[in-house]
Design an enzyme around this catalytic site. Structure first.
Site, short mmCIF file in Angstrom:
data_model
loop_
_atom_site.label_atom_id
_atom_site.label_comp_id
_atom_site.label_asym_id
_atom_site.label_seq_id
_atom_site.Cartn_x
_atom_site.Cartn_y
_atom_site.Cartn_z
N GLY A 72 -23.48 -5.19 8.70
CA GLY A 72 -24.43 -6.08 7.55
C GLY A 72 -25.24 -5.10 7.43
O GLY A 72 -26.79 -4.75 6.24
N THR A 73 -26.24 -4.27 9.11
CA THR A 73 -27.34 -4.44 8.75
C THR A 73 -27.38 -2.87 8.46
O THR A 73 -28.57 -2.67 7.66
CB THR A 73 -28.05 -4.27 10.42
OG1 THR A 73 -28.47 -5.38 10.80
CG2 THR A 73 -29.42 -3.41 10.32
N ASN A 142 -29.24 -17.30 6.52
CA ASN A 142 -28.85 -17.14 7.96
C ASN A 142 -29.18 -18.61 9.04
O ASN A 142 -28.26 -19.01 9.49
CB ASN A 142 -28.78 -15.76 8.63
CG ASN A 142 -30.27 -15.87 8.86
OD1 ASN A 142 -31.01 -15.24 7.67
ND2 ASN A 142 -30.69 -14.93 10.17
N GLN A 170 -23.86 -14.00 4.69
CA GLN A 170 -23.55 -15.73 5.57
C GLN A 170 -22.88 -16.32 4.51
O GLN A 170 -22.25 -16.66 4.54
CB GLN A 170 -24.98 -15.90 5.56
CG GLN A 170 -26.28 -15.14 6.83
CD GLN A 170 -25.19 -15.65 7.94
OE1 GLN A 170 -24.24 -16.47 8.49
NE2 GLN A 170 -25.61 -14.57 9.67
N GLY A 191 -18.00 -8.15 8.27
CA GLY A 191 -17.26 -8.50 8.15
C GLY A 191 -16.58 -10.06 9.86
O GLY A 191 -16.69 -10.70 9.67
N HIS A 192 -17.75 -9.36 10.90
CA HIS A 192 -17.37 -10.55 11.76
C HIS A 192 -17.84 -12.05 11.68
O HIS A 192 -17.71 -12.71 12.39
CB HIS A 192 -17.77 -9.58 13.36
CG HIS A 192 -19.44 -9.91 12.55
ND1 HIS A 192 -20.49 -10.80 13.49
CD2 HIS A 192 -20.22 -8.79 12.31
CE1 HIS A 192 -21.71 -10.54 13.93
NE2 HIS A 192 -21.30 -9.89 13.25
N THR A 230 -17.14 8.70 10.31
CA THR A 230 -15.66 8.02 10.34
C THR A 230 -15.43 6.87 10.53
O THR A 230 -15.84 6.31 11.34
CB THR A 230 -14.35 8.42 11.65
OG1 THR A 230 -14.13 10.63 11.92
CG2 THR A 230 -13.73 8.60 11.40
N CYS A 318 -29.02 -12.53 15.70
CA CYS A 318 -28.95 -11.08 15.60
C CYS A 318 -30.30 -10.06 16.13
O CYS A 318 -30.83 -9.52 15.66
CB CYS A 318 -28.98 -10.49 13.63
SG CYS A 318 -27.90 -11.43 13.29
#
Length: 381
Positions: A72-73, A142, A170, A191-192, A230, A318
């Site tokens: 996300g960052t 968040n 979020q 994703g997490h 990649t 975070c």
């Protein structure tokens, strides 16, 4: 997770979903690089493009406008640095540090529940002679879970020729998220945060953003030249599968309704114990509550609850593990409570018995922790 120690810090990171871990393992067995043209490369490319198509379909974007990132960052940075070039930069006062630190210069205030002041935003965008703007507005906060009126903000932005970037990190998997329905120009995912694994995110693009986004990392021209490097294929595959699982559970409605009911039970018990529910007057994520206990430092509460068998957090997790006064709560005008609030964010694995145990632990903590007199007087209690 050991059931004797309960994890209630989902907004920091959700427990990985079994189906996501299986998808990760399958992708990890693919040897090739998605940029290679031989058979192994094509196999890797198929995994990547399948994940891209799945994410785009779930969140209302076109597959060719879904840019894979490391999280996300990076997705937020790519939007702010790329779309904000040559534009005036505005963001709500409660944005995540990933947006605040990316170069935002002007702040749009929020009300006492953390909801952005749309009247002020419109006034700022209407200023005579001001250059076109990029506005950053998170869909759900968040720390307190407040859901922002993004669709209304998008309408205001369109009237004044501004672009709108939405941090949906979020919100995704917890409430409905659709780029087209929101009317935003870009939208960040991680994703997490919905049950994938750490290391993959995405930036979804629409409208003008699809034509004007330069890369922050040029690299070898991957992601249609929008993001070099990649991609972390196993994490990307896990992200797509986790999104499918989370959105599918959300569509069933029962899980979100149960989660909201548990959150409300925690709120009621905390208020009875002397706490303040931060942002409780606005729509919130069903899994999130922020509880300020006057006179008790957030760090002291965290330690007490950890010893009682519960993992919660203060502010954003975070920020290098720091426990400090929350800029979100300060922007909401909560004064000394900004250093006395904890966040409880229920994961998809939460159970009712865990919630009842937490309520008992919170009551015990609130009764036992000594309150600082000066803080109580400042809070007017």
């Amino acid at each position: 997770m050991d059931r004797d120690w309960i994890y209630f810090d989902a907004n920091a990171s959700e427990p990985a979903r079994p189906a996501a871990l299986e998808a990760m393992a399958r992708a990890a067995s693919v040897t090739g690089n998605p940029s290679s043209v031989h058979r192994a490369g094509r196999q890797a490319r198929a995994v990547l493009e399948s994940a891209r198509e799945q994410l785009a379909a779930l969140f209302g974007a076109r597959a060719d406008n879904c840019v894979m990132t490391s999280g996300g960052t990076e997705a937020n940075l790519l939007a702010v640095a790329g779309l904000g070039a040559g534009r005036r930069m505005l963001a709500s006062a409660v944005e995540h540090d990933a947006v605040r630190a990316a170069g935002v210069a002007e702040t749009v205030p929020v009300d006492g529940d953390g909801v952005v002041r749309l009247d002020v935003l419109e006034h700022m965008l209407a200023e005579a002679g001001a250059p076109p703007a990029l506005v950053c507005l998170m869909l759900a906060n968040n720390e307190v879970g407040t859901i922002q009126p993004v669709a209304e903000a998008a309408r205001i932005c369109r009237v004044h020729g501004a672009l709108l970037h939405v941090d949906a990190v979020q919100a995704a998997g917890r409430i409905a998220v659709d780029l087209r329905a929101l009317g935003a120009d870009s939208l960040a995912l991680s994703g997490h945060k919905f049950g994938g694994v750490k290391g993959a995110g995405a930036l979804l693009l629409a409208g003008e953003a699809t034509r004007t986004l330069p890369p922050v990392m040029a690299g070898g021209g991957q992601e249609q030249g929008r993001r070099g490097g990649t991609p972390a294929l196993p994490a990307v595959a896990a992200m797509a599968e986790a999104a499918a699982q989370a959105v599918g559970a959300l569509a069933a409605e029962s899980a979100a309704a149960a989660m909201a009911g548990w959150r409300d039970a925690i709120d009621a018990a905390a208020v009875a114990a002397g706490a303040v529910v931060c942002g409780g007057g606005a729509p919130r994520l069903p899994n999130t509550t922020c509880l300020a206990l006057p006179g008790r430092a957030a760090q002291t509460q965290l330690i007490a609850l950890d010893l009682a068998g519960f993992g919660v957090s203060a502010g954003s997790a975070c920020s290098s593990g720091k426990v400090a006064r929350s800029h979100v709560l300060e922007a909401m005008g909560l004064g000394p409570l900004a250093g006395e609030a904890i966040r409880v964010s229920l994961p998809w694995t939460a159970r009712e018995e865990d919630v009842m145990r937490f309520i008992d632990a919170y009551r015990t903590m609130a009764a036992r922790l000594p309150a600082r007199r000066a803080t109580l007087e400042e809070a007017g209690t």
